[in-house]
Design a protein around this motif. Structure first.
Motif, PDB file in Angstrom:
ATOM      1  N   LEU A  55       0.859  -1.186   0.000  1.00 41.47           N
ATOM      2  CA  LEU A  55       0.000   0.000   0.000  1.00 41.47           C
ATOM      3  C   LEU A  55       0.888   1.226   0.000  1.00 41.47           C
ATOM      4  O   LEU A  55       1.830   1.316   0.799  1.00 41.47           O
ATOM      5  N   ILE A  56       0.568   2.164  -0.888  1.00 42.35           N
ATOM      6  CA  ILE A  56       1.268   3.443  -0.927  1.00 42.35           C
ATOM      7  C   ILE A  56       0.207   4.529  -0.839  1.00 42.35           C
ATOM      8  O   ILE A  56      -0.698   4.588  -1.678  1.00 42.35           O
ATOM      9  N   LEU A  57       0.316   5.362   0.177  1.00 37.66           N
ATOM     10  CA  LEU A  57      -0.639   6.437   0.388  1.00 37.66           C
ATOM     11  C   LEU A  57       0.078   7.778   0.303  1.00 37.66           C
ATOM     12  O   LEU A  57       1.309   7.834   0.449  1.00 37.66           O
ATOM     13  N   PRO A  58      -0.650   8.864   0.065  1.00 38.97           N
ATOM     14  CA  PRO A  58       0.008  10.173  -0.044  1.00 38.97           C
ATOM     15  C   PRO A  58       0.921  10.446   1.152  1.00 38.97           C
ATOM     16  O   PRO A  58       0.625  10.046   2.280  1.00 38.97           O
ATOM     17  N   VAL A  60       4.298   9.877   3.254  1.00 39.08           N
ATOM     18  CA  VAL A  60       5.373   8.903   3.475  1.00 39.08           C
ATOM     19  C   VAL A  60       4.884   7.486   3.735  1.00 39.08           C
ATOM     20  O   VAL A  60       5.687   6.608   4.030  1.00 39.08           O
ATOM     21  N   THR A  61       3.586   7.235   3.638  1.00 36.89           N
ATOM     22  CA  THR A  61       3.054   5.932   4.008  1.00 36.89           C
ATOM     23  C   THR A  61       3.340   4.885   2.939  1.00 36.89           C
ATOM     24  O   THR A  61       2.858   4.978   1.811  1.00 36.89           O
TER      25      THR A  61
END
Length: 157
Positions: A55-58, A60-61
Protein backbone atom coordinates in the motif's frame (compact mmCIF):
# COMPACT_ATOMS: atom_id res chain seq x y z
CA UNK A 1 -23.99 35.33 -4.80
CA UNK A 2 -23.98 31.55 -4.66
CA UNK A 3 -20.80 29.62 -4.03
CA UNK A 4 -20.38 26.17 -5.52
CA UNK A 5 -17.75 23.58 -4.75
CA UNK A 6 -16.26 21.60 -7.57
CA UNK A 7 -17.29 17.97 -7.55
CA UNK A 8 -15.73 15.09 -9.40
CA UNK A 9 -19.09 13.59 -10.27
CA UNK A 10 -19.73 9.93 -10.77
CA UNK A 11 -19.50 8.23 -14.14
CA UNK A 12 -22.62 6.43 -15.34
CA UNK A 13 -20.82 3.11 -15.81
CA UNK A 14 -17.23 1.93 -15.39
CA UNK A 15 -15.15 0.77 -18.32
CA UNK A 16 -15.16 -2.99 -17.73
CA UNK A 17 -13.14 -5.33 -19.91
CA UNK A 18 -12.97 -8.37 -17.63
CA UNK A 19 -15.25 -11.39 -17.50
CA UNK A 20 -18.53 -11.02 -15.65
CA UNK A 21 -17.44 -13.64 -13.06
CA UNK A 22 -14.09 -11.94 -12.40
CA UNK A 23 -15.74 -8.52 -12.15
CA UNK A 24 -18.27 -9.88 -9.66
CA UNK A 25 -15.50 -11.49 -7.57
CA UNK A 26 -13.35 -8.34 -7.47
CA UNK A 27 -16.33 -6.11 -6.65
CA UNK A 28 -17.28 -8.56 -3.89
CA UNK A 29 -13.82 -8.05 -2.35
CA UNK A 30 -14.44 -4.29 -2.52
CA UNK A 31 -17.82 -4.66 -0.76
CA UNK A 32 -16.11 -6.75 1.94
CA UNK A 33 -13.49 -4.03 2.33
CA UNK A 34 -16.22 -1.37 2.74
CA UNK A 35 -17.94 -3.58 5.32
CA UNK A 36 -14.72 -4.12 7.28
CA UNK A 37 -14.09 -0.35 7.18
CA UNK A 38 -17.63 0.36 8.45
CA UNK A 39 -16.98 -2.03 11.33
CA UNK A 40 -13.52 -0.54 11.91
CA UNK A 41 -12.19 -4.08 11.66
CA UNK A 42 -8.57 -3.68 10.56
CA UNK A 43 -7.77 -7.39 10.84
CA UNK A 44 -10.64 -8.47 8.57
CA UNK A 45 -9.73 -5.70 6.16
CA UNK A 46 -6.09 -6.84 6.02
CA UNK A 47 -7.19 -10.41 5.19
CA UNK A 48 -8.56 -9.09 1.87
CA UNK A 49 -4.95 -8.39 0.82
CA UNK A 50 -2.31 -10.90 -0.20
CA UNK A 51 0.40 -11.73 2.36
CA UNK A 52 2.89 -9.64 0.38
CA UNK A 53 0.57 -6.74 -0.56
CA UNK A 54 1.88 -3.19 -0.91
CA UNK A 55 0.00 0.00 0.00
CA UNK A 56 1.27 3.44 -0.93
CA UNK A 57 -0.64 6.44 0.39
CA UNK A 58 0.01 10.17 -0.04
CA UNK A 59 2.97 11.40 1.94
CA UNK A 60 5.37 8.90 3.48
CA UNK A 61 3.05 5.93 4.01
CA UNK A 62 4.46 2.74 2.50
CA UNK A 63 3.07 -0.49 3.90
CA UNK A 64 4.21 -4.01 3.08
CA UNK A 65 2.19 -7.08 4.11
CA UNK A 66 -1.00 -7.83 5.99
CA UNK A 67 0.40 -7.15 9.46
CA UNK A 68 1.54 -3.64 8.50
CA UNK A 69 -1.81 -2.93 6.83
CA UNK A 70 -3.73 -4.16 9.87
CA UNK A 71 -1.60 -2.14 12.30
CA UNK A 72 -1.90 1.02 10.18
CA UNK A 73 -5.67 0.73 9.77
CA UNK A 74 -6.17 -0.09 13.46
CA UNK A 75 -4.43 3.18 14.36
CA UNK A 76 -6.34 5.06 11.63
CA UNK A 77 -9.70 3.78 12.93
CA UNK A 78 -8.77 5.03 16.40
CA UNK A 79 -7.63 8.38 14.98
CA UNK A 80 -8.36 10.23 11.75
CA UNK A 81 -10.86 7.73 10.35
CA UNK A 82 -12.76 7.08 13.60
CA UNK A 83 -16.48 6.91 12.92
CA UNK A 84 -16.11 7.00 9.13
CA UNK A 85 -17.27 4.80 6.31
CA UNK A 86 -15.76 4.45 2.86
CA UNK A 87 -17.24 4.56 -0.62
CA UNK A 88 -15.61 3.82 -3.94
CA UNK A 89 -16.99 3.95 -7.44
CA UNK A 90 -15.21 1.88 -10.10
CA UNK A 91 -14.02 3.90 -13.08
CA UNK A 92 -12.14 1.12 -14.87
CA UNK A 93 -11.78 -2.63 -14.47
CA UNK A 94 -9.38 -4.45 -16.82
CA UNK A 95 -6.94 -7.31 -17.00
CA UNK A 96 -3.23 -6.52 -16.76
CA UNK A 97 -2.57 -10.26 -17.20
CA UNK A 98 -4.69 -13.42 -16.97
CA UNK A 99 -4.55 -13.45 -13.16
CA UNK A 100 -4.10 -9.71 -12.53
CA UNK A 101 -6.90 -7.13 -12.60
CA UNK A 102 -6.46 -3.36 -12.39
CA UNK A 103 -9.32 -1.46 -10.77
CA UNK A 104 -9.35 2.35 -10.85
CA UNK A 105 -11.82 3.97 -8.46
CA UNK A 106 -12.77 7.28 -6.96
CA UNK A 107 -14.31 7.94 -3.60
CA UNK A 108 -12.94 8.13 -0.10
CA UNK A 109 -13.87 8.19 3.57
CA UNK A 110 -16.92 10.05 4.80
CA UNK A 111 -18.93 10.59 7.94
CA UNK A 112 -22.31 8.85 8.25
CA UNK A 113 -25.08 11.22 7.16
CA UNK A 114 -22.86 12.95 4.61
CA UNK A 115 -24.00 13.31 1.01
CA UNK A 116 -20.45 13.36 -0.34
CA UNK A 117 -16.81 12.61 0.29
CA UNK A 118 -15.33 16.03 0.95
CA UNK A 119 -12.70 17.47 -1.37
CA UNK A 120 -10.19 17.04 1.47
CA UNK A 121 -10.84 13.29 1.71
CA UNK A 122 -11.69 12.42 -1.91
CA UNK A 123 -9.22 10.21 -3.74
CA UNK A 124 -8.66 8.28 -6.92
CA UNK A 125 -7.21 4.87 -6.28
CA UNK A 126 -5.55 2.15 -8.28
CA UNK A 127 -5.96 -1.40 -7.05
CA UNK A 128 -4.13 -4.49 -8.23
CA UNK A 129 -5.93 -7.76 -7.68
CA UNK A 130 -4.25 -11.12 -8.16
CA UNK A 131 -5.87 -14.50 -8.43
CA UNK A 132 -4.18 -17.15 -6.32
CA UNK A 133 -5.65 -20.60 -5.86
CA UNK A 134 -8.81 -19.40 -7.62
CA UNK A 135 -9.40 -16.47 -5.24
CA UNK A 136 -9.00 -12.76 -5.97
CA UNK A 137 -7.19 -10.64 -3.36
CA UNK A 138 -5.71 -7.16 -3.31
CA UNK A 139 -1.97 -7.24 -3.97
CA UNK A 140 -1.38 -3.52 -4.40
CA UNK A 141 -3.07 -0.20 -3.76
CA UNK A 142 -2.09 3.42 -4.27
CA UNK A 143 -4.18 6.58 -4.11
CA UNK A 144 -3.87 10.26 -4.81
CA UNK A 145 -5.94 13.20 -3.63
CA UNK A 146 -8.69 14.15 -6.06
CA UNK A 147 -9.12 17.76 -4.91
CA UNK A 148 -12.86 17.80 -5.54
CA UNK A 149 -15.84 16.45 -3.61
CA UNK A 150 -17.34 13.13 -4.73
CA UNK A 151 -21.09 12.60 -4.41
CA UNK A 152 -21.86 9.35 -2.64
CA UNK A 153 -23.48 6.62 -4.73
CA UNK A 154 -27.01 5.63 -3.80
CA UNK A 155 -25.64 2.39 -2.33
CA UNK A 156 -23.46 4.11 0.32
CA UNK A 157 -24.86 3.69 3.78
Amino acid sequence: MTSTRPTAGTPAAPAVTVSQDDAAAVLSVMRSLSGAWAGHDAETMAKLYTDDATLILPGVTYLKGRAAISDYMDAAFAGKWKGTRVAGVPLELRYAAADVIVLVSQGGAYRPGSAEVTAEDAIRGMWLFTRRDGQWAISGYVNTPLGAAVPLPDTAG
